[in-house]
Every structure is written in structure tokens, then in C-alpha cells.
Design a protein around this motif. Sequence first.
Motif, PDB file in Angstrom:
ATOM      1  N   GLY A  70      53.629  57.836  25.352  1.00  0.00           N
ATOM      2  CA  GLY A  70      53.957  59.182  24.908  1.00  0.00           C
ATOM      3  C   GLY A  70      55.113  59.791  25.671  1.00  0.00           C
ATOM      4  N   GLU A  71      55.179  59.575  26.980  1.00  0.00           N
ATOM      5  CA  GLU A  71      56.266  60.135  27.769  1.00  0.00           C
ATOM      6  C   GLU A  71      57.572  59.392  27.529  1.00  0.00           C
ATOM      7  N   ILE A  72      57.498  58.104  27.246  1.00  0.00           N
ATOM      8  CA  ILE A  72      58.720  57.350  26.949  1.00  0.00           C
ATOM      9  C   ILE A  72      59.378  57.897  25.687  1.00  0.00           C
ATOM     10  N   ARG A  73      58.581  58.298  24.720  1.00  0.00           N
ATOM     11  CA  ARG A  73      59.113  58.775  23.439  1.00  0.00           C
ATOM     12  C   ARG A  73      59.611  60.208  23.510  1.00  0.00           C
ATOM     13  N   THR A  74      59.170  60.978  24.490  1.00  0.00           N
ATOM     14  CA  THR A  74      59.497  62.407  24.512  1.00  0.00           C
ATOM     15  C   THR A  74      60.463  62.825  25.612  1.00  0.00           C
ATOM     16  N   SER A  75      60.689  61.992  26.612  1.00  0.00           N
ATOM     17  CA  SER A  75      61.567  62.394  27.715  1.00  0.00           C
ATOM     18  C   SER A  75      62.289  61.181  28.277  1.00  0.00           C
ATOM     19  N   GLY A  76      63.356  61.447  29.026  1.00  0.00           N
ATOM     20  CA  GLY A  76      64.137  60.386  29.638  1.00  0.00           C
ATOM     21  C   GLY A  76      63.455  59.805  30.854  1.00  0.00           C
ATOM     22  N   TRP A  77      63.899  58.626  31.256  1.00  0.00           N
ATOM     23  CA  TRP A  77      63.230  57.932  32.354  1.00  0.00           C
ATOM     24  C   TRP A  77      63.407  58.657  33.680  1.00  0.00           C
ATOM     25  N   TRP A  78      64.501  59.434  33.827  1.00  0.00           N
ATOM     26  CA  TRP A  78      64.767  60.111  35.092  1.00  0.00           C
ATOM     27  C   TRP A  78      63.770  61.234  35.368  1.00  0.00           C
ATOM     28  N   THR A  79      63.031  61.694  34.340  1.00  0.00           N
ATOM     29  CA  THR A  79      62.013  62.724  34.566  1.00  0.00           C
ATOM     30  C   THR A  79      60.801  62.175  35.313  1.00  0.00           C
ATOM     31  N   PHE A  80      60.754  60.861  35.453  1.00  0.00           N
ATOM     32  CA  PHE A  80      59.651  60.248  36.205  1.00  0.00           C
ATOM     33  C   PHE A  80      59.630  60.732  37.650  1.00  0.00           C
ATOM     34  N   PHE A  81      60.797  61.036  38.212  1.00  0.00           N
ATOM     35  CA  PHE A  81      60.871  61.420  39.622  1.00  0.00           C
ATOM     36  C   PHE A  81      60.423  62.867  39.839  1.00  0.00           C
ATOM     37  N   THR A  82      60.429  63.701  38.794  1.00  0.00           N
ATOM     38  CA  THR A  82      59.945  65.081  38.928  1.00  0.00           C
ATOM     39  C   THR A  82      58.488  65.208  38.504  1.00  0.00           C
ATOM     40  N   SER A  83      58.075  64.447  37.503  1.00  0.00           N
ATOM     41  CA  SER A  83      56.672  64.446  37.062  1.00  0.00           C
ATOM     42  C   SER A  83      56.222  63.007  36.861  1.00  0.00           C
ATOM     43  N   PRO A  84      55.918  62.321  37.949  1.00  0.00           N
ATOM     44  CA  PRO A  84      55.591  60.903  37.834  1.00  0.00           C
ATOM     45  C   PRO A  84      54.273  60.651  37.107  1.00  0.00           C
ATOM     46  N   SER A  85      54.286  59.613  36.282  1.00  0.00           N
ATOM     47  CA  SER A  85      53.079  59.168  35.588  1.00  0.00           C
ATOM     48  C   SER A  85      53.154  57.660  35.470  1.00  0.00           C
ATOM     49  N   PHE A  86      52.146  56.977  35.974  1.00  0.00           N
ATOM     50  CA  PHE A  86      52.201  55.526  36.157  1.00  0.00           C
ATOM     51  C   PHE A  86      51.133  54.849  35.313  1.00  0.00           C
ATOM     52  N   THR A  87      51.510  53.715  34.675  1.00  0.00           N
ATOM     53  CA  THR A  87      50.562  52.906  33.918  1.00  0.00           C
ATOM     54  C   THR A  87      51.054  51.469  33.831  1.00  0.00           C
ATOM     55  N   LEU A  88      50.117  50.547  33.722  1.00  0.00           N
ATOM     56  CA  LEU A  88      50.427  49.126  33.551  1.00  0.00           C
ATOM     57  C   LEU A  88      50.004  48.620  32.170  1.00  0.00           C
TER      58      LEU A  88
END
Length: 317
Positions: A70-88
Motif C-alpha cells: 500500500g505504501e509503495i503505491r501511494t508514496s515515494g521510497w524516500w518517505t521511508f526515512f520519515t515514516s518507516p514501515s518494514f515488511t518481508l
Amino acid sequence: MSVAPANPAISEPGPARSLPDPMSPARRSAVSSAKSRLTSRVGSAFAIIIAILWTVPTVGLFVSSIRPEGEIRTSGWWTFFTSPSFTLENYQEVLFGRASSGALSNFFLNSVVITVPGTVIPLVFATMAAYAFSVLRWRGRDTVFIIVFALQIVPLQMSLIPLLRIFSGSAASEAFPYLAVWVAHAAFAMPLATFLLHNFMSEIPRELIEAARVDGAGHTTVFLKVMLPLLVPAIAAFAIFQFLWVWNDLLVGLTFTGGNNAVQPLTARLAEMAGSRGQDWHLLTAGAFVSIIVPLIVFLSLQKYFVRGLLAGSVKG
């Protein structure tokens, strides 16, 4: 009674003679000047900028591969550093999921089985051919070498259909499903490998070969004990290039595997992973990162030999 002079052939050995320096003063000065420019502050800063530009896409690919769909489809990868969300989940689905959505583990093994022989076979034959062209003396040697060198201009697409007609439906291809892919990659790599190894081998001082022949060494001993140890940087440099070419190849893999999933390489599965309508491209990030792990390991393991192989033509030691 006069004493006969000592035979110079059995006289006491003198100090060992050093081999002449193959680099002229002008060439040595040019190499030193180029080295000083590359190691200057400007050269180092330029190299750091290039390294960052090459690394940022890889970091973005890795970050996207560990983010939820869901986050991949709605925001850029650089937003991971401000609101990190991790999954395998992406890696789990890609490596061990359904065949329609991933299951790259079998294709990963297929790529390994294709790439290792596809790299070793041309290197073995090209090394022996380079020795024959650079050391052995035989009639028509230069003409044959020019023909081998000219084979590099033959387009890959022109030779696919003839090779496919040879192997299609043959008993050899049925007994060894990977044989056609191995032969194709070896045939396409042989001219360039022979040319590069021949040029490197031609710069090895002939005194080494003559000394080995005086000691009674035959061509097999000279090739295995003298030439091969000196060819390690050149062999490693070409092995890295060939490994990357075969590992990242899609055209040859698709042509000679005939759409058979049991022998198709990893790149063939990656081309289909995004889905018919691009709905599964979040899995493509994980699959793409999996595909670059092995090339990175190979390059980092052989990096020192790769650099030595590239500089072998300018510096001897």
C-alpha cells in the motif's frame, strides 16, 4: 703443463639478470601523470559523486522492496526515512510464493546453472586459443587470428536462428536441457575472450618462456605453470564481465529455453513478474534486488583482480 680454460657453459653462475623494463620513459611519465590526476582531490570528489549517483537507485530499490504494498503505491521510497514501515512479505511472495506471482527460487538456481558453465567454458577454450595464437608458431596463425577477431562483428541476432535449428529437437538437447544455452553463450564470448587474453599474453616477456623451455618444460608445463599464474588478473577481469553478461541475459535465455520454466533463467521470470496489467510491480522491486545479489558478491570477491586486469596493459611488475 698448461691448464685449459674453463668452459663458460659450466662456469659459476653470476648474478641474476633482471628483465628489461617494458615501459619507456615517456610511457612511465604518462602513467605517473594520469595516476596523480586520478588521486587528486578533484578526481576523488568526482569519483565520490559518481559513486553516489550509482548507489542512490540501488538504495531506492532496496527500500521499496521492504515496504508494504500500500505504501509503495501511494508514496515515494524516500518517505521511508520519515515514516518507516518494514515488511518481508514481498521477498516471501517472490521467493516461495505462487508460480504466477513469484517463486523465483527455481529460476534463481537455473540462472546459476546457466551462468557458471557459460562463464567457465569460453574462458577455458579462449585461454588455450590465446596461448596458441601468441606463443606457438604455425602457418596461417595471423590469418586465423584475424578471422577470430572479425567474428566479434557478427550480430548476436543473426546467429540465434542457426544455432536454434541445430539444437532444436536433437537428442543432445533433450538429454541436457541447458546444453544449447551453454553453447550459445560460449560461442558468443569466445572471440572477445580470445582477443583480450591474446593481447595480455603477448605482453608477457618471452624470456620467461625461453627459461622454462631451457629447463625442459614442454608446452603443457609452460601453459599451466608459467602462463596461467600470470593470466589470473586478465582471466578474472573477463570472468566478471562474462558472468554479468550471462546472468543479465534475456534474449538467449528466452530463445534457447523454449519457454520451459524448468530451465528458464531468472531474467525471463522477472520480465513477467509485473503482471499483465502492471498490478504486481511491487513484487518486481524485491525480485530485481534478489537478482543483483549474486553479481554483487562476484564483483566484490574479484574486485582486486578486476582492477589488476584493467591496469595490466600499462603496468608490469
